[in-house]
Design a protein around this motif. Structure first.
Motif, PDB file in Angstrom:
ATOM      1  N   ALA A   1       0.816  -1.227   0.000  1.00 34.67           N
ATOM      2  CA  ALA A   1       0.000   0.000   0.000  1.00 34.67           C
ATOM      3  C   ALA A   1       0.847   1.272   0.000  1.00 34.67           C
ATOM      4  CB  ALA A   1      -0.942   0.001   1.205  1.00 34.67           C
ATOM      5  N   SER A   2       1.943   1.261  -0.739  1.00 37.58           N
ATOM      6  CA  SER A   2       2.854   2.409  -0.684  1.00 37.58           C
ATOM      7  C   SER A   2       2.227   3.675  -1.268  1.00 37.58           C
ATOM      8  CB  SER A   2       4.155   2.080  -1.421  1.00 37.58           C
ATOM      9  OG  SER A   2       3.901   1.718  -2.765  1.00 37.58           O
ATOM     10  N   THR A   3       1.303   3.523  -2.216  1.00 38.50           N
ATOM     11  CA  THR A   3       0.624   4.695  -2.769  1.00 38.50           C
ATOM     12  C   THR A   3      -0.188   5.400  -1.693  1.00 38.50           C
ATOM     13  OG1 THR A   3       0.481   3.667  -4.953  1.00 38.50           O
ATOM     14  CG2 THR A   3      -1.012   5.496  -4.506  1.00 38.50           C
ATOM     15  N   ILE A   4      -0.932   4.626  -0.902  1.00 39.58           N
ATOM     16  CA  ILE A   4      -1.748   5.209   0.160  1.00 39.58           C
ATOM     17  C   ILE A   4      -0.862   5.807   1.251  1.00 39.58           C
ATOM     18  CG2 ILE A   4      -3.574   4.753   1.832  1.00 39.58           C
ATOM     19  CD1 ILE A   4      -4.326   4.480  -1.157  1.00 39.58           C
ATOM     20  N   VAL A   5       0.226   5.120   1.566  1.00 35.96           N
ATOM     21  CA  VAL A   5       1.158   5.644   2.575  1.00 35.96           C
ATOM     22  C   VAL A   5       1.743   6.973   2.111  1.00 35.96           C
ATOM     23  CG1 VAL A   5       3.368   5.217   3.718  1.00 35.96           C
ATOM     24  CG2 VAL A   5       1.706   3.370   3.505  1.00 35.96           C
ATOM     25  N   MET A   6       2.077   7.050   0.814  1.00 37.12           N
ATOM     26  CA  MET A   6       2.632   8.287   0.270  1.00 37.12           C
ATOM     27  C   MET A   6       1.622   9.424   0.361  1.00 37.12           C
ATOM     28  SD  MET A   6       3.878   9.130  -3.614  1.00 37.12           S
ATOM     29  CE  MET A   6       2.172   9.150  -4.154  1.00 37.12           C
ATOM     30  N   LEU A   7       0.349   9.156   0.030  1.00 37.73           N
ATOM     31  CA  LEU A   7      -0.687  10.187   0.105  1.00 37.73           C
ATOM     32  C   LEU A   7      -0.919  10.636   1.549  1.00 37.73           C
ATOM     33  CD1 LEU A   7      -3.359   8.956  -2.485  1.00 37.73           C
ATOM     34  CD2 LEU A   7      -1.836  10.924  -2.682  1.00 37.73           C
ATOM     35  N   LYS A   8      -0.881   9.673   2.493  1.00 40.17           N
ATOM     36  CA  LYS A   8      -1.035  10.029   3.901  1.00 40.17           C
ATOM     37  C   LYS A   8       0.062  10.997   4.339  1.00 40.17           C
ATOM     38  CE  LYS A   8      -1.764   6.972   7.041  1.00 40.17           C
ATOM     39  NZ  LYS A   8      -1.588   5.731   7.847  1.00 40.17           N
ATOM     40  N   ARG A   9       1.286  10.702   3.960  1.00 34.23           N
ATOM     41  CA  ARG A   9       2.389  11.580   4.335  1.00 34.23           C
ATOM     42  C   ARG A   9       2.266  12.929   3.633  1.00 34.23           C
ATOM     43  NH1 ARG A   9       7.460  10.953   6.365  1.00 34.23           N
ATOM     44  NH2 ARG A   9       6.359   9.468   7.713  1.00 34.23           N
TER      45      ARG A   9
END
Length: 344
Positions: free
Chosen positions: A39-47
């Protein structure tokens, strides 16, 4: 949205002066997409959402205005995008409905005993995602949402690919799903023994597990008494504890009246719902073997020691606060997964 974030990230890190300004106005690092990570895309958006104030302060600062460089069009696009309220609302919307999916996948990815919970978790998650999307699109329950249908298709395919009959059997043996408290929370809920799909998959398991017809008939009788709360399962404490105790404890205390079914329940209710946590051992094995070129036996011993040190570390007070938390082979804390994407 992801393309916009990647463009802004590349624009900032593409020049040392812009990166220096970014580091001046923000205390956090940005994160990049790592396709092989969870889920790196979602993690990136969260950050990126956490960086909102710092990014906006940067592009409104005198340093940004006075900085001269040849790519003016890109700079204007970055400034225009980061100041759009509607653009940030889209980021928030993405994070709201994906958080539900993310949470379920996190719980699936651990060594926690969730085999008996995952079936209901997926059903509830899809329904909650539907509610968020319909609220955002201002649609009633009877209206059609092409976006939700596309997302639901992906989720159902993912569940169908990974689910087995054991998930259904474990769900059927969870006493909570027969309690009045759980059933009354939603008028659409049905007890597992009243669900056609669950019944079919449960019977498949019983037929494979018990070859003897007489034994299987006895198990069916035990399951009937358990599911309907009949005979010895009609005890007041047994019925009340269905929603108050965890499933495994309930079977230990009240399952003596169904000895054959109790053995199966105690095995299933202590199982994780996937083997993904075991894959960490494979990665550890690969790293140790490739770096040191040791014999397979010695590498296996080192993996054994490493994995058990991780497990023993859970008994330490430093498990949640110190560096030991990074050792964990199956960490349950969602926040740690933010570290899976590389910094800018």
């Amino acid at each position: 949205m992801v393309d916009d974030v990647i463009f802004i990230k590349n624009f900032i890190v593409g020049h040392s002066m812009r990166l220096s300004m970014f580091n001046t106005f923000t205390s956090l690092k940005g994160l990049s997409i790592a396709p092989t990570k969870f889920a790196s895309t979602i993690v990136m958006l969260k950050r990126f959402r956490s960086l909102k104030e710092g990014l906006q302060e940067m592009i409104l600062s005198d340093e940004w205005s006075s900085y001269k460089e040849d790519n003016v069009d890109s700079a204007q696009f970055v400034k225009k995008t980061l100041l759009k309220d509607n653009w940030w609302m889209k980021v928030d919307y993405i994070l709201i409905f994906t958080a539900l999916i993310y949470d379920v996948l996190i719980k699936t990815d651990t060594d926690m005993a969730t085999l008996h919970l995952i079936y209901e978790m997926w059903d509830s998650m899809i329904e909650n995602v539907r509610k968020i999307i319909y609220q955002h699109e201002r649609k009633t329950k009877v209206e059609h949402s092409s976006f939700f249908e596309a997302l639901k298709s992906i989720l159902v395919d993912h569940w169908t690919k990974g689910s087995t009959s054991l998930h259904c059997l474990a769900h059927s043996l969870n006493p909570r799903y027969y309690s009045h408290e759980w059933l009354n929370e939603d008028s659409q809920r049905r007890a597992p023994h009243q669900d056609v799909e669950l019944t079919q998959e449960r019977n498949k398991c019983f037929k494979r597990y018990f070859d003897d017809v007489d034994v299987r008939r006895q198990v069916d009788i035990e399951f009937a008494n358990f599911s309907e709360g009949m005979k010895d399962f009609a005890d007041e404490d047994s019925l009340r504890d269905r929603d108050k105790m965890d499933a495994k404890s309930w079977w230990i205390v009240h399952g003596v009246y169904a000895p054959t079914l109790q053995k199966i329940a105690l095995k299933l209710l202590g199982q994780p719902c996937s083997s993904s946590c075991c894959k960490r051992n494979w990665s550890t094995y690969s790293s140790i073997h490739s770096l040191n070129k040791m014999t397979p036996k010695r590498t296996e011993d080192l993996v054994f020691v490493h994995s058990n040190l991780c497990l023993l570390s859970k008994n330490s007070s430093k498990h949640k606060d110190g560096e030991i938390k990074l050792w964990n082979i199956a960490e349950d804390d969602i926040s740690l997964h933010d570290n899976e994407a590389p910094d800018w």
